[in-house]
Design an enzyme around this catalytic site. Structure first.
Site, PDB file in Angstrom:
ATOM      1  N   HIS A   1      60.965  48.441   4.566  1.00 23.02           N
ATOM      2  CA  HIS A   1      60.598  49.846   4.416  1.00 23.02           C
ATOM      3  C   HIS A   1      61.676  50.641   3.676  1.00 23.02           C
ATOM      4  CE1 HIS A   1      58.175  53.334   5.502  1.00 23.02           C
ATOM      5  NE2 HIS A   1      59.277  53.970   5.811  1.00 23.02           N
TER       6      HIS A   1
ATOM      7  N   HIS B   1      51.914  56.396   5.816  1.00 22.77           N
ATOM      8  CA  HIS B   1      52.250  56.480   7.232  1.00 22.77           C
ATOM      9  C   HIS B   1      51.220  55.662   7.995  1.00 22.77           C
ATOM     10  CE1 HIS B   1      55.032  59.072   9.778  1.00 22.77           C
ATOM     11  NE2 HIS B   1      55.720  58.481   8.863  1.00 22.77           N
TER      12      HIS B   1
ATOM     13  N   GLU C   1      64.690  58.904  14.148  1.00 18.70           N
ATOM     14  CA  GLU C   1      63.898  59.423  13.029  1.00 18.70           C
ATOM     15  C   GLU C   1      63.227  60.739  13.423  1.00 18.70           C
ATOM     16  OE1 GLU C   1      61.456  56.401  11.173  1.00 18.70           O
ATOM     17  OE2 GLU C   1      63.175  55.075  10.912  1.00 18.70           O
TER      18      GLU C   1
END
Lengths: 758, 229
Positions: free
Chosen positions: A50, A96, A313
């Site tokens: 990612h 997402h 995050e």
């Protein structure tokens, strides 16, 4: 001070974080010692697919702008496309997907938030959002739940943050059932001389964390995004971040004001891998280092460890590098907006990121090794076993439907084709008063306030085509995006891509990825729409199946005069309906031998016959580009009154949509070189249905001749029904109100079915 | 004439109101920070759309405690003109400056679409340039737009002609089908008893240029400019 006496980390621990043994050994080599627990965490997220693109990076070098950025000044948060007058548009699309499969509302919301931060941290004011979505069939309660929650989440965040959602696309296919795709795209407007960069320049400058307090949410989100979904995924809900659009709204205003003050040296959004990513990337880019103390990071939970703080995050946070003697001025701006801003460290010159917890040094790593030196892998690519049989499927064995009216209505009611009003009505489309063409036409069109200009923006991808041939499918996605822009009167100037694929560690999965990127890179250069930013989302699969290869293409187009935009609906009784197509008959160019070949991968085959097979339609990019040229000329000269591209569902669906949108019928005659179903429903590329006033047909003829494309008069606009005769036999005759209700009520009807399942 | 556009944190419709006043009516306009308490020099205050304070608690439920609300109350007591649009309407109801409340749409979903509204009162400071019964096409964009008041209040509003705008069909009939959110009496906008404070859920400031698809909002803005102070 330096770190010594570290003990080896247990393989079980680093493997759980997503690192393999070779990668762990590489970390030991770089550091010259074993890493601390915090350091392993930092490497594991930064070297995940990612963040580190360890599998995709070699392939992404096919994109020209990416290659130039990697070899030059480095990647920025979003790419900027010049639109003249000293202005640029910052644009990016991002996935997402995995979080949305387990917590759809919050994840979809967060998706927009992250996108917007990439835009405004460059100093650009966000002006529009779009989305590209894929779900399983709405017959399944779980899919209805996901669709409902994703739309609600996108609306909740976008509406409250104050950015209009002006366009998008939604498809429904079985392969997305366990793994929906949620791609959010955002655009911002910026003056070229006011661009802010994600660089930590100037030794001694202060490093600030700005925005929300740091919590335990989203730890290892990036790692979660880099594995397949399975039955344990539900337990990863704590990997999902929570967004707050109000905080983001004030963060936008405060950040733009702070950047305008001139005291901000560099700034970067905290998305995946949070503080770890932003500190090491800004340092690496400037060739500097950084010293931070996690005790200065305001936290929303007690007793957070350095590991948790570095990997959190939590949303709506940014790292700002501020001139050391201007910290008070900058924090005052944030304070006015009620946004916390705290100094957590300073820029150093040693190329290392030092992380302290008070007096204790807990991590000391070379910034560049985290940011740029993720190991890359050349994976094996092998054509999938399924492909040859599917591509060689004999389309001549497909029977004609019993009733063409019924077939057309069934296709219009297919959720992938049907009106998406149910979804986009939940988005504020008109805020900021720039929206000239709202969702529901070809591309969205926005005016650029203070100029005569406009921009068109669109996002496109037919995953089924990509499944049947990823190279051609990806090229068609680019061609269709550019065609939609041309239908709106906008010339393509740049693109962003979201590459949604399955597991790259399977050779057939990697082959799909590689072929699609090859197709994209070639097509984007050909259509003068270079890819300026993008995102890769791999591992989109469940134990049952992988998603179709889905390279969603967001594309920007420019209109020199926004008044000269065009929309898809038929405008007036008596106008002539004309098909513009790329093939030029008098120059010996030919359609496929039988148009039936363009039924491969079509909505007709899927909906009416339950077949997903064949090859995607042939795309000749030279022809396609000439069609765009003719459209832009015809629209710019005021000859073409409506334009709508032939895509999913074929010519009959295109005509029906222009009738529905205009609330007026049309009488059309087609000639077919094989079965009527192919004439109606084949998805032959490079075709557009336009309408013109009868007296302007001569002007249209001149334009199509100049651009060496073909025009075929199909019929006239008028009446309250759409009729289509094929080879002089009328086979379609449906009232516009019936077409309309069938197309408009399909999705609301599905969503009203016996509830949803969480 | 000088307009002020109030900015609360989260008032994302501030720019729309600002540009509409400046570019369409040609009047002078300034932003006013919500902590300000001095409204001297202003003739008309706009509370714009958006989601002040993220609509936390209730839409408008936090903004009503901002320092500027008291200043607006005094401003209106002195005869100043105040209009709340979307979130601004919600704030005015929360602050008790207008009667009634705004509840979640009966669809339970955010709705953004162009709607038709009928001008039922064309003698107010906000509608003097419109014709009585005129049908305007204006965009709505809200989750919390269902106007509600008790039947006594409704009777007073109806009797005194204080319903400014009503959701209707193309021909001006206030039908149930034309009501996008379940508002009582199809009410889209109201004025206070004195006639100098108005609130409405539709967005006239988003319908002021041909390029945006409708110019029907201009008559509302122009009414405010031309009404006698």
């Amino acid at each position: 001070m330096s770190i010594t006496d570290t003990k080896p980390i247990e393989p079980k621990e680093y493997k759980e974080m997503g690192l393999n043994e070779a990668e762990y050994n590489e970390i030991v080599r770089v550091l010259g010692r074993h890493p601390t627990y915090t350091e392993v965490g930092m490497y594991s997220v930064m070297w995940s697919e990612h963040c580190g693109y360890k599998y995709s990076r070699p392939i992404l070098r096919l994109f020209k702008k990416y290659r130039e950025a990697i070899d030059g000044a480095g990647l920025e948060n979003a790419g900027i496309i010049d639109i003249g007058d000293g202005l640029g548009v910052a644009m990016k699309i991002e996935s997402h997907n995995h979080p949305s499969a387990v917590e759809p509302f919050q994840s979809a919301a967060t998706g927009i938030g992250g996108m917007l931060r990439d835009i405004f941290t460059m100093g650009a004011r966000p002006i529009a959002a779009l989305n590209s979505l894929r779900f399983g069939p709405l017959d399944e309660p779980r899919n209805r739940y996901l669709f409902e929650q994703v739309i609600a989440g996108l609306g909740y965040y976008g509406n409250a943050v104050g950015v209009p959602t002006v366009g998008g696309e939604v498809y429904f296919e079985e392969c997305y059932s366990g793994n929906c795709l949620v791609n959010a795209m955002a655009l911002g407007l910026i003056r070229h001389d006011e661009v802010a960069y994600a660089r930590a320049d100037g030794v001694g400058n202060s490093v600030l964390i700005v925005g929300s307090y740091t919590g335990r949410d989203g730890i290892h989100g990036a790692t979660f995004a880099s594995v397949e979904l399975n039955e344990e995924s539900e337990s990863k809900k704590s990997n999902v971040q929570m967004g707050d659009p109000f905080v983001e709204n004030v963060l936008i205003e405060a950040t733009l004001e702070a950047i305008a003050s001139g005291f901000v040296v560099g700034i970067q959004d905290m998305g995946a891998a949070g503080i770890t990513c932003s500190t090491c990337e800004t340092s690496a880019k400037a060739g500097t280092g950084m010293r931070i103390d996690v005790k200065n990071v305001p936290t929303r939970e007690e007793c957070m460890t350095p590991y948790e703080i570095m990997l959190s995050e939590s949303q709506e946070r940014m790292l700002a590098i501020v001139q050391k003697d201007k910290v008070d001025e900058v924090t005052a701006i944030f304070k006015k907006w009620g946004v916390p801003a705290n100094v957590i460290g300073e820029v150093t010159d040693d190329g290392l990121v030092h992380v302290y917890e008070g007096d204790d040094l807990v991590a000391q790593v070379p910034a560049k090794s985290l940011a740029d030196d993720a190991p890359t892998y050349q994976l094996e690519a092998k054509e999938p076993a399924y492909l040859a049989a599917l591509q060689n499927y004999d389309l001549s064995q497909v029977s004609e439907p019993a009733d063409y009216n019924e077939a057309l209505l069934a296709i219009l009611a297919s959720p992938s084709i049907a009106s998406k009003q149910w979804a986009y009505e939940q988005f504020d489309q008109t805020l900021l008063t720039n929206t000239v063409v709202a969702p529901g036409s070809n591309a969205a069109v926005l005016r650029i306030r203070g100029t005569n200009k406009g921009i068109g923006v669109v996002v496109d991808c037919n995953g089924r085509y990509c499944y049947l041939d990823p190279f051609v499918g990806a090229q068609i996605a680019v061609a269709e995006a550019a065609r939609n822009l041309a239908c709106s009167g906008a010339k393509a100037v740049g693109a962003t891509d979201c590459l949604n694929f399955g597991n790259p560690e399977r050779p057939d999965g990697f082959w799909q990825f590689k072929r699609a990127v090859e197709g994209l890179a070639e097509a984007c250069e050909f259509f003068d729409a270079p890819i300026v930013s993008g995102n890769v989302s791999l591992y989109n699969e469940t134990p049952e199946m992988a998603v179709y290869p889905t390279p969603a293409i967001g594309m920007l187009g420019l209109l020199d005069d926004v008044e000269k935009h065009c929309t898809s609906e038929f405008k007036a009784e008596g106008d002539v309906v004309v098909l513009i197509s790329g093939v030029r008959f008098d120059e010996g160019e030919k359609l496929p031998v039988c148009e039936r070949e363009s039924l491969g991968g079509s909505e007709y085959l899927k909906v009416i016959h339950g077949i997903v097979a064949g090859r995607p339609p042939v795309l000749d990019m030279e022809q396609e580009k000439r069609v765009h040229g003719a459209l832009l000329k015809g629209i710019g000269d005021g000859v073409i009154k409506s334009a709508h591209d032939c895509a999913d569902g074929g010519l009959a669906v295109t005509l029906a949509e222009s009738c529905i949108a205009g609330g007026i019928g049309a009488d059309v005659k087609l000639s077919a070189n094989c079965g009527p179903s192919a004439a109606l429903f084949a998805e032959t590329q490079s075709r557009v249905v336009v309408s013109v006033e009868a007296e302007k047909l001569g002007l249209l003829r001149e334009i199509v001749d100049a651009y060496r494309v073909e025009s075929t008069i199909l019929g006239t606009v008028g009446g309250d029904a759409m009729t289509i005769a094929v080879n002089d036999v009328e086979i379609i005759n449906v009232g516009v109100s019936e077409l309309d209700s069938c197309w408009r009520n399909a999705i609301p009807g599905k969503m009203a079915e016996t509830g949803v399942e969480c | 004439m000088k307009f002020g556009v109030v900015r609360f944190p989260g008032s994302s419709g501030d720019k729309d109101a600002y540009f509409a006043v400046r570019d369409v009516t040609g009047q002078s306009v300034e932003y006013i920070w919500h902590e300000s308490t001095d409204l001297s020099g202003f003739d008309c205050i706009i509370l714009p759309g958006g989601a002040s304070y993220g609509d936390y608690l209730r839409a408008g439920g936090v903004a009503k405690n901002s320092p500027i609300i008291d200043a607006i109350r005094k401003f209106a007591d002195g005869g100043g003109r105040v209009i709340g649009i979307g979130n601004g309407f919600q704030i005015l109801c929360e602050a008790g400056l207008l009667p009634g409340d705004l509840l979640m749409n009966n669809t339970a979903r955010f709705r953004c679409l162009p709607v038709k509204v009928r001008v039922d009162n064309n003698t107010s400071d906000f509608s003097g340039k419109c014709c009585k019964g005129q049908v305007l096409s204006l965009p709505i964009a809200h989750l919390t737009g269902r106007y509600y008041c008790d039947s006594d209040t409704l009777n007073v509003l109806e009797k005194d002609g204080r319903v400014l705008l009503r959701y209707c069909d193309e021909s001006g009939n206030a039908t149930e089908q034309a009501n996008p959110n379940g508002s009582v009496g199809n009410i889209a906008g109201v004025v206070n008893e004195r006639g100098n404070i108005a609130g409405m859920m539709p967005h006239p400031e988003r319908a002021v240029e041909d390029i945006l698809g409708s110019t029907d909002g201009v008559c509302i803005l122009q009414s405010m400019v031309e009404a006698r102070l």
